[in-house]
Design an enzyme around this catalytic site. Structure first.
Site, PDB file in Angstrom:
ATOM      1  N   SER A  24      32.431  94.882  82.963  1.00 15.57           N
ATOM      2  CA  SER A  24      31.384  93.938  83.349  1.00 15.57           C
ATOM      3  C   SER A  24      32.004  92.703  83.999  1.00 15.57           C
ATOM      4  O   SER A  24      33.047  92.233  83.561  1.00 15.57           O
ATOM      5  CB  SER A  24      30.610  93.537  82.083  1.00 15.57           C
ATOM      6  OG  SER A  24      29.671  92.552  82.384  1.00 15.57           O
ATOM      7  N   CYS A  26      32.217  96.840  71.904  1.00 12.34           N
ATOM      8  CA  CYS A  26      32.312  95.778  72.904  1.00 12.34           C
ATOM      9  C   CYS A  26      33.680  95.119  72.759  1.00 12.34           C
ATOM     10  O   CYS A  26      34.043  94.651  71.677  1.00 12.34           O
ATOM     11  CB  CYS A  26      31.186  94.766  72.659  1.00 12.34           C
ATOM     12  SG  CYS A  26      31.219  93.385  73.811  1.00 12.34           S
ATOM     13  N   CYS A  34      30.128  79.865  82.033  1.00 14.92           N
ATOM     14  CA  CYS A  34      28.693  80.184  82.106  1.00 14.92           C
ATOM     15  C   CYS A  34      27.970  79.307  81.072  1.00 14.92           C
ATOM     16  O   CYS A  34      28.369  79.272  79.903  1.00 14.92           O
ATOM     17  CB  CYS A  34      28.463  81.659  81.821  1.00 14.92           C
ATOM     18  SG  CYS A  34      29.390  82.713  82.953  1.00 14.92           S
ATOM     19  N   ASN A  88      20.359  85.088  73.575  1.00  7.79           N
ATOM     20  CA  ASN A  88      20.712  84.854  72.179  1.00  7.79           C
ATOM     21  C   ASN A  88      21.150  83.401  72.054  1.00  7.79           C
ATOM     22  O   ASN A  88      22.212  83.042  72.583  1.00  7.79           O
ATOM     23  CB  ASN A  88      21.862  85.775  71.773  1.00  7.79           C
ATOM     24  CG  ASN A  88      21.499  87.217  72.031  1.00  7.79           C
ATOM     25  OD1 ASN A  88      20.519  87.713  71.514  1.00  7.79           O
ATOM     26  ND2 ASN A  88      22.285  87.883  72.874  1.00  7.79           N
ATOM     27  N   CYS A 124      25.307  89.487  72.760  1.00  6.83           N
ATOM     28  CA  CYS A 124      25.843  89.114  74.056  1.00  6.83           C
ATOM     29  C   CYS A 124      25.884  87.598  74.214  1.00  6.83           C
ATOM     30  O   CYS A 124      24.889  86.925  73.954  1.00  6.83           O
ATOM     31  CB  CYS A 124      24.933  89.672  75.142  1.00  6.83           C
ATOM     32  SG  CYS A 124      25.751  90.880  76.124  1.00  6.83           S
ATOM     33  N   GLU A 126      37.096  88.290  69.302  1.00  7.07           N
ATOM     34  CA  GLU A 126      36.099  89.063  68.572  1.00  7.07           C
ATOM     35  C   GLU A 126      35.807  90.375  69.287  1.00  7.07           C
ATOM     36  O   GLU A 126      35.841  90.449  70.520  1.00  7.07           O
ATOM     37  CB  GLU A 126      34.821  88.245  68.419  1.00  7.07           C
ATOM     38  CG  GLU A 126      35.024  87.078  67.456  1.00  7.07           C
ATOM     39  CD  GLU A 126      33.751  86.298  67.187  1.00  7.07           C
ATOM     40  OE1 GLU A 126      33.585  85.855  66.030  1.00  7.07           O
ATOM     41  OE2 GLU A 126      32.944  86.119  68.099  1.00  7.07           O
ATOM     42  N   CYS A 138      26.696  80.537  77.460  1.00  4.47           N
ATOM     43  CA  CYS A 138      27.573  81.466  76.720  1.00  4.47           C
ATOM     44  C   CYS A 138      28.456  80.708  75.735  1.00  4.47           C
ATOM     45  O   CYS A 138      29.093  79.715  76.100  1.00  4.47           O
ATOM     46  CB  CYS A 138      28.436  82.239  77.714  1.00  4.47           C
ATOM     47  SG  CYS A 138      29.700  83.227  76.916  1.00  4.47           S
ATOM     48  N   SER A 182      26.849  90.712  86.137  1.00  9.30           N
ATOM     49  CA  SER A 182      25.930  89.724  85.539  1.00  9.30           C
ATOM     50  C   SER A 182      25.442  88.806  86.638  1.00  9.30           C
ATOM     51  O   SER A 182      26.195  87.963  87.127  1.00  9.30           O
ATOM     52  CB  SER A 182      26.673  88.925  84.464  1.00  9.30           C
ATOM     53  OG  SER A 182      27.036  89.770  83.408  1.00  9.30           O
ATOM     54  N   LEU A 183      24.195  88.963  87.029  1.00 11.24           N
ATOM     55  CA  LEU A 183      23.659  88.187  88.155  1.00 11.24           C
ATOM     56  C   LEU A 183      22.908  86.944  87.645  1.00 11.24           C
ATOM     57  O   LEU A 183      23.157  85.843  88.077  1.00 11.24           O
ATOM     58  CB  LEU A 183      22.741  89.067  89.009  1.00 11.24           C
ATOM     59  CG  LEU A 183      22.567  88.604  90.442  1.00 11.24           C
ATOM     60  CD1 LEU A 183      23.880  88.674  91.205  1.00 11.24           C
ATOM     61  CD2 LEU A 183      21.500  89.421  91.153  1.00 11.24           C
ATOM     62  N   HIS A 184      21.966  87.164  86.760  1.00 11.35           N
ATOM     63  CA  HIS A 184      21.224  86.094  86.077  1.00 11.35           C
ATOM     64  C   HIS A 184      20.329  85.236  86.974  1.00 11.35           C
ATOM     65  O   HIS A 184      19.615  84.375  86.463  1.00 11.35           O
ATOM     66  CB  HIS A 184      22.158  85.183  85.272  1.00 11.35           C
ATOM     67  CG  HIS A 184      23.010  85.929  84.279  1.00 11.35           C
ATOM     68  ND1 HIS A 184      22.526  86.940  83.491  1.00 11.35           N
ATOM     69  CD2 HIS A 184      24.339  85.827  83.979  1.00 11.35           C
ATOM     70  CE1 HIS A 184      23.499  87.410  82.733  1.00 11.35           C
ATOM     71  NE2 HIS A 184      24.608  86.761  83.013  1.00 11.35           N
ATOM     72  N   CYS A 197      37.434  81.925  77.759  1.00 11.45           N
ATOM     73  CA  CYS A 197      37.013  82.297  79.115  1.00 11.45           C
ATOM     74  C   CYS A 197      36.950  81.035  79.978  1.00 11.45           C
ATOM     75  O   CYS A 197      36.528  79.985  79.507  1.00 11.45           O
ATOM     76  CB  CYS A 197      35.651  82.979  79.085  1.00 11.45           C
ATOM     77  SG  CYS A 197      35.156  83.603  80.711  1.00 11.45           S
ATOM     78  N   GLY A 251      35.721  86.738  77.734  1.00  6.63           N
ATOM     79  CA  GLY A 251      36.553  86.751  78.935  1.00  6.63           C
ATOM     80  C   GLY A 251      35.924  87.473  80.109  1.00  6.63           C
ATOM     81  O   GLY A 251      34.920  88.170  79.975  1.00  6.63           O
ATOM     82  N   GLU A 252      36.531  87.260  81.279  1.00  7.61           N
ATOM     83  CA  GLU A 252      36.116  87.928  82.510  1.00  7.61           C
ATOM     84  C   GLU A 252      37.145  89.038  82.791  1.00  7.61           C
ATOM     85  O   GLU A 252      38.271  88.761  83.208  1.00  7.61           O
ATOM     86  CB  GLU A 252      36.074  86.897  83.652  1.00  7.61           C
ATOM     87  CG  GLU A 252      36.025  87.447  85.048  1.00  7.61           C
ATOM     88  CD  GLU A 252      34.914  88.463  85.293  1.00  7.61           C
ATOM     89  OE1 GLU A 252      33.741  88.110  85.155  1.00  7.61           O
ATOM     90  OE2 GLU A 252      35.241  89.620  85.628  1.00  7.61           O
TER      91      GLU A 252
HETATM   92  S1  SF4 Z   1      29.301  85.133  80.013  1.00  7.10           S
HETATM   93 FE1  SF4 Z   1      31.246  86.248  80.210  1.00  7.10          FE
HETATM   94  S2  SF4 Z   1      32.194  85.379  82.058  1.00  7.10           S
HETATM   95 FE2  SF4 Z   1      30.603  83.925  81.415  1.00  7.10          FE
HETATM   96  S3  SF4 Z   1      31.675  82.416  80.116  1.00  7.10           S
HETATM   97 FE3  SF4 Z   1      30.818  84.032  78.775  1.00  7.10          FE
HETATM   98  S4  SF4 Z   1      32.527  85.465  78.513  1.00  7.10           S
HETATM   99 FE4  SF4 Z   1      33.004  84.219  80.312  1.00  7.10          FE
END
Ligand code: SF4
Length: 365
Positions: free
Chosen positions: A211, A122, A133, A310, A357, A107, A136, A234-236, A129, A179-180
């Site tokens: 990112s 984006c 996380c 979200n 996101c 996407e 996500c 992305s620290l969170h 991925c 993805g990363e």
């Molecule tokens: S937030 Fe980013 S790195 Fe983490 S699982 Fe989702 S897509 Fe992958």
């Protein structure tokens, strides 16, 4: 670095026989010579593609030689990413589901700017991925493969076309989709070098953000690439314990190591590194978390973006996360700002169509 974070190697786009769209100006010029054409047409061909998202032949004496356009279109058709689903949210955000010739889908999202003639894109860097996380949606579709340079460019072109159709200019792109990106850095940098080629009318380096969830060797490689792109981390969570609950990969890269790599990256560029922090009700949104974050960033010159969560349903660990209530977000931001940290609460876009996101998946949502 441990093996699970490498993913599969990026398919290298072969300059001699790979898709022409993956070539830079010099490579495409060489391809034109192979085909019996003047290499001088390489620049205009790539410029039309990068600025309009399509092959637009100029009028008059600059017209392309006979047969060139057909040859280029043939190559594009063989590699074309098909848009198999398009959804538009009430706020104007557009989500595209693209399918590649091997059936893999990703996407990409176009977000309208508050200025009526601009938009941000984006891009995804992998199919699924491996980072897991917990909050996500992409993590739930697991990792399938890396995208190639050409596949990333196809997303960019699809968003360009979408923006043109809406009367807007694609002004910035962020690698924050599926993805990363730093685990597919070869392909991401290949795409960035083409997208950011100003001479071809693409975006400037500063209009591109990569990112990461905190892959330290990847931050260092991006730094050493010398490209003046923006970095978002992305620290969170400011502490290891909370971070490891949310991000399984956190046990491999401590916060201190991530910030040391981000410090080095920032020291060589004029723009600040951006820290992404998704606020989750009762998980990472306490005043103690805010104070911990303030201690980390009060002297770093980095900017903190506070993101509203979200909802994506039940996470991989069986937890249904909730967004932090508005007053909690306010207090959190205020603690950061009182400590001298530049912190902004970011608007969420495209929620009605699962394009915000953390909501992207490999199937139409
Ligand atoms: S937030 Fe980013 S790195 Fe983490 S699982 Fe989702 S897509 Fe992958």
């Amino acid at each position: 670095m441990n093996r699970p974070f490498h993913g599969s190697p990026a398919r290298v786009d072969d300059p001699a026989s790979g898709p022409w769209m993956g070539l830079d100006r010099v490579g495409l010029g060489e391809r034109f010579v192979q085909w019996g054409y003047n290499p001088v047409h390489a620049g205009p061909v790539l410029r039309s593609l990068l600025t309009r998202g399509a092959l637009m032949e100029p009028d008059g004496s600059a017209r392309w030689p006979q047969g060139l356009r057909e040859r280029l279109e043939e190559g594009l058709a063989a590699e074309e990413a098909e848009v198999i689903h398009r959804a538009e949210a009430p706020d104007g955000t557009v989500k595209l589901l693209l399918r590649f010739p091997d059936g893999a889908t990703v996407e990409s999202v176009l977000m309208p700017d508050y200025r009526s003639d601009r938009a941000a894109g984006c891009l995804s860097s992998q199919v699924g991925c491996a980072m897991g996380c917990d909050f996500c949606a992409t993590a739930q579709s697991f990792f399938r493969r890396n995208l190639t340079v050409v596949e990333i460019l196809h997303q960019f072109l699809a968003l360009r076309r979408e923006a043109v159709a809406l009367g807007r200019r694609l002004q910035t792109v962020v690698f924050m989709g599926m993805g990363e990106p730093l685990l597919n850095l070869t392909a991401v940098l290949g795409a960035v070098r083409r997208i950011g080629d100003n001479a071809l009318g693409g975006l400037g380096w500063r209009q591109i953000t990569v990112s990461t969830v905190g892959i330290v060797p990847g931050i260092e490689s991006l730094d050493h690439s010398g490209l003046n792109v923006n970095l978002a981390v992305s620290l969170h969570a400011p502490d290891e314990e909370t971070r490891r609950q949310l991000l399984p990969m956190a046990r491999h890269f401590p916060v201190g190591d991530i910030l040391a790599a981000a410090d080095r990256f920032q020291s060589r560029r004029p723009q600040p590194v951006v820290i992404q922090y998704c606020l989750l009700d009762g998980v990472n949104d306490s005043p103690a978390h805010a104070e911990g974050l303030a201690r980390l960033f009060r002297d770093r010159g980095m900017h903190v973006n506070l993101l509203r969560y979200n909802p994506t349903g039940i996470g991989l660990r069986g937890i249904a996360y909730r967004p932090s209530p508005e007053p909690v977000v306010e207090v959190f931001g205020e603690i950061l700002r009182r400590s001298g940290v530049v912190a902004h609460v970011r608007r969420s876009r495209g929620q009605g169509i699962d394009a915000a996101c953390g909501q992207l998946r490999r199937t139409a949502g």
